[in-house]
Design a protein around this motif. Structure first.
Motif: not given
Ligand code: ATP
Ligand code: FE2
Length: 323
Positions: A186, A189, A201, A221, A225-226, A228-229, A232
């Motif tokens: 985890d 985010y 991050i 990870s 994470t980056c 996905s941001m 979005e």
């Protein structure tokens, strides 16, 4: 007779010279690339000296390759002394050969060359490079910024993390490779409205590495994470603009995982993904030449007294007359 435009790129590490004609045929594409000594950052004075040494021979070769009708140069944003070198050469060539001059916005050139090379017509653009991370779309006569990084660019985040993990530069490809064998941890985010932030991050990843977490797990990870941001925010820009295409450009567009994630998101929305060919993802003179050419055809000319550099020039300050 099709016109040919000379493009001079000199915003940072690359001094690029390109020739392209109205049909999009690339007649010349050469560059010299400044690489700082291992472990050191880019000293603007050193970059300038390097470009100053290589500029003349590249320009000479281009003039020996074809007749030239228009001179285009990157006017900003970028390192002031590198920009000044390119602008001075462009002014000199314009005066010497009595040719029209066009000053080009560097990020817009990344977008226009990507549109030419992929055939994308009116995309939401995910521009993610070493120096920029922005979600852009054309509305009316402006390339508007729908979302952007609040601190460091994504490519820079990859490079900073890579350096902390003891990997070679550029860090992006090394992290992508490591991530193939990683497992999830985890991480923060950070999407704020349409904007995003990467530096926290990176700091968290550096802490985890010191605590003994595996490089592979951190790389995996971090990347998930980056990206996905970014996705979005890109999805929201798509929904808002009701456009049907996404174009990814800039050096980070080389990342296969980013492209796969975009494909999945766009498939859900019935949108199409275009990705700039790698040859034109990084800085190059051809992108400046092409953008200068289409600007010229729409009537844009840069007068000598308006050809000073614009080191902080944003995409949304340019009046787009050529689409
Ligand atoms: P700008 O366009 O803002 O002037 P730049 O020219 O410095 O930026 P590019 O050459 O477009 O940047 O891109 C370089 C960046 O792309 C580096 O930070 C590098 O780590 C990153 N990069 C390259 N390949 C990958 C990859 N496979 N995955 C992630 N990042 C990558
Ligand atoms: Fe660039």
């Amino acid at each position: 007779m099709t016109r040919v435009c000379l493009g001079i790129e000199s915003t940072a590490h690359t001094f690029g010279v390109g020739l392209i004609d109205e049909k999009g045929n690339v007649l010349f594409d050469e560059k010299s690339f400044y690489q700082p000594p291992l472990g050191q950052g880019m000293l603007p004075r050193k970059v300038f000296e390097y470009h100053a040494e290589n500029a003349a021979s590249l320009i000479k070769k281009a003039f020996e390759t074809s007749k030239i009708d228009i001179i285009a140069f990157s006017q900003g944003p970028g390192l002031p002394n590198c920009l000044s070198l390119g602008a001075t050469i462009a002014r000199y060539l314009s005066l010497k050969h009595n040719l029209p001059l066009v000053g080009v916005n560097h990020p817009i050139a990344h977008i226009e060359i990507a549109k030419l090379m992929t055939g994308a017509k009116d995309p939401v653009i995910l521009y993610c490079s070493g120096g920029n991370t922005q979600i852009i779309a054309l509305t009316g006569n402006r390339y508007r910024i729908f979302g952007e990084t609040l601190d460091i660019p994504i490519g820079n985040a990859f490079d900073v993390l890579a350096r902390s993990l003891g990997l070679e530069m550029p860090g992006g490809p090394k992290i992508e490779k490591l991530a193939e064998n990683g497992n999830w941890i985890d991480l923060p985010y950070v999407v704020k409205g349409m904007d995003f932030s990467f530096s926290g991050i990176v700091t968290e990843c550096q802490k985890l590495y010191k605590k003994g977490f595996k490089k592979e797990d951190i790389a995996y990870s971090f990347q998930e994470t980056c990206f996905s941001m970014l996705i979005e925010a890109t999805e929201r820009a798509l929904a808002h603009t009701e456009k049907e295409e996404v174009l990814v450009t800039g050096g980070v567009a080389a990342n296969q995982r980013l492209k796969n994630m975009l494909e999945v998101m766009c498939k859900d929305r019935g949108a199409k993904v275009f990705s700039v060919p790698m040859k034109y993802a990084g800085d190059n003179g051809v992108m400046i030449g092409w953008t200068g050419l289409i600007m010229y055809k729409s009537g844009v000319r840069t007068k000598l007294e308006e050809s000073f550099i614009l080191k902080d020039w944003r995409v949304d300050e340019v009046d787009v007359k050529w689409t």
